[in-house]
Motif scaffolding. Structure first.
Motif, PDB file in Angstrom:
ATOM      1  N   CYS A 159       0.840  -1.208   0.000  1.00 27.02           N
ATOM      2  CA  CYS A 159       0.000   0.000   0.000  1.00 27.02           C
ATOM      3  C   CYS A 159       0.872   1.254   0.000  1.00 27.02           C
ATOM      4  O   CYS A 159       1.846   1.348   0.746  1.00 27.02           O
ATOM      5  CB  CYS A 159      -0.923  -0.006   1.220  1.00 27.02           C
TER       6      CYS A 159
ATOM      7  N   CYS B 270      -0.775   6.478   1.631  1.00 23.82           N
ATOM      8  CA  CYS B 270      -0.378   7.733   2.268  1.00 23.82           C
ATOM      9  C   CYS B 270       1.136   7.671   2.459  1.00 23.82           C
ATOM     10  O   CYS B 270       1.770   6.680   2.063  1.00 23.82           O
ATOM     11  CB  CYS B 270      -1.111   7.929   3.601  1.00 23.82           C
TER      12      CYS B 270
ATOM     13  N   HIS C 180       0.615   1.482   9.220  1.00 24.05           N
ATOM     14  CA  HIS C 180       2.051   1.770   9.261  1.00 24.05           C
ATOM     15  C   HIS C 180       2.386   2.665  10.461  1.00 24.05           C
ATOM     16  O   HIS C 180       1.644   3.583  10.789  1.00 24.05           O
ATOM     17  CB  HIS C 180       2.521   2.470   7.970  1.00 24.05           C
TER      18      HIS C 180
HETATM   19  S1  SF4 Z   1      -0.974   3.732   6.722  1.00 20.86           S
HETATM   20 FE1  SF4 Z   1      -0.044   2.263   5.314  1.00 20.86          FE
HETATM   21  S2  SF4 Z   1      -1.691   0.864   4.805  1.00 20.86           S
HETATM   22 FE2  SF4 Z   1      -2.670   2.720   5.640  1.00 20.86          FE
HETATM   23  S3  SF4 Z   1      -3.062   4.040   3.827  1.00 20.86           S
HETATM   24 FE3  SF4 Z   1      -1.040   4.616   4.643  1.00 20.86          FE
HETATM   25  S4  SF4 Z   1       0.407   3.391   3.432  1.00 20.86           S
HETATM   26 FE4  SF4 Z   1      -1.619   2.422   3.182  1.00 20.86          FE
END
Ligand code: SF4
Length: 164
Positions: A27, A30, A98
């Motif tokens: 992912c 973000c 994360h």
């Molecule tokens: S915290 Fe990690 S899993 Fe959640 S949207 Fe951000 S990159 Fe993706």
């Protein structure tokens, strides 16, 4: 507008739990993935009757790649047992997958002052879950402050500047 798209496009259609856990590692929804060691997926059976959702993985979870590890996990296990909830009947996860890496202990560029550093609030040290963690947090805090001490050692104090 954020340059990150959010997690939706990284989620497979009709995923199984293992597929979802695998997708997390890729992912880029973000910017948190950039400094984290890995995504921390949930753990437990998909038939679990209780789901516990933490806010975000901590530094230990980030390294282990597992939710609720270390002293906090031990405390959770004990609390579940005392409350009469079978640990095998619980799925544990975090809303955010994360770890949020803080730029602590490093000087950052700022218009506010010549030396600007983020570190922890002392109250966070006092809130540490156990004595060992409190000591390591305190030692890290002292290391941050020692960097500040070295940086300002040869700087004139504001009072001296004003009297010139
Ligand atoms: S915290 Fe990690 S899993 Fe959640 S949207 Fe951000 S990159 Fe993706």
């Amino acid at each position: 507008l954020s340059k990150y798209p959010g997690a939706v496009e990284f989620v497979p259609l009709h995923p199984t739990l293992p597929q979802l856990q695998e997708a997390l590692q890729h992912c880029r929804g973000c910017d948190l993935y950039r400094h984290a060691t890995q995504a921390v997926a949930g753990e437990g059976r998909n038939s679990a009757r209780v789901v516990l959702v933490g806010e975000q993985p901590g530094d230990r979870e980030d390294l282990a790649g597992r939710p609720f590890v270390g002293p906090a996990g031990g405390l959770l296990d004990r609390a579940l047992q005392e409350a009469g909830i079978d640990r095998d009947d619980v799925y544990v996860t975090n809303a955010v997958k994360h770890f949020k890496f803080e730029e602590r202990g490093r000087f950052i560029e700022s218009a506010l002052a010549r030396f600007v550093m983020a570190t922890v609030h002392p109250s966070a040290i006092l809130r540490a879950p156990d004595a060992v963690r409190r000591r390591t947090d305190y030692e890290a805090f002292v290391r941050d402050l020692a960097k500040v001490a070295r940086a300002v050692r040869h700087q004139p104090s504001p009072r001296r500047l004003a009297s010139r």
